[in-house]
Write an enzyme that holds these catalytic residues in place. Structure first.
Site: not given
Length: 159
Positions: A40, A63, A108-109, A111
């Site tokens: 991420d 994010e 990273i959508d 995780t």
């Protein structure tokens, strides 16, 4: 457009390389109970670095935050991340808004899917005056041909 595509492709490659070496102890749980990995942080750093090179004045809504790497809980991951990576991650701390131009990024959508070796996506969008003008989604584990689920993987979508 080409810059966004390059950024998502490189971030997807980072995610795949990290997954091959990922150790469970190298995963943190954020305050919202969602997992975060070195992938991420790495994916966000790569995308932010590329965007900064080409669009230095464009803020980024990202994010991740390097605060998750600080303190004793973040020690194992922090040891794998350099100052350059921390700076690149924090470039994504813009709050967003309806005016002007900025990028929004989810490195990273999905995780949890990433951690299981299943589906996840690297998502990047350019927003100008509150309207999405460009969206790039990289799905490194998605089969290129759905009729061949064990075939070549990696799909990039641009809108």
């Amino acid at each position: 457009r080409a810059v966004a595509i390059e950024a998502v492709e490189r971030a997807s490659q980072v995610c795949q390389a990290v997954f091959k070496r990922l150790i469970t102890a190298e995963t943190l749980t954020k305050k919202d109970k969602s997992p975060v990995t070195v992938a991420d942080f790495g994916a966000q750093a790569v995308v932010n670095h590329i965007l900064e090179q080409h669009f230095p004045d464009d803020p980024v809504v990202g994010e991740e935050d390097s605060k998750d790497l600080q303190g004793e809980d973040g020690r194992a991951l922090r040891e794998k991340v350099t100052e350059l990576i921390l700076r690149a991650i924090d470039r994504g701390q813009y709050a967003g808004g309806p005016q002007g131009r900025h990028w929004t990024l989810d490195p990273i959508d999905g995780t949890k899917g990433f951690l299981r070796g299943e589906q996840f996506a690297v998502c990047l969008a350019l927003i100008i005056d509150g309207k999405v003008c460009l969206g790039v989604v990289g799905c490194p584990n998605l089969p290129y041909d759905m009729s061949k689920p064990d075939g070549e993987r990696g799909v990039l979508m641009v809108a």
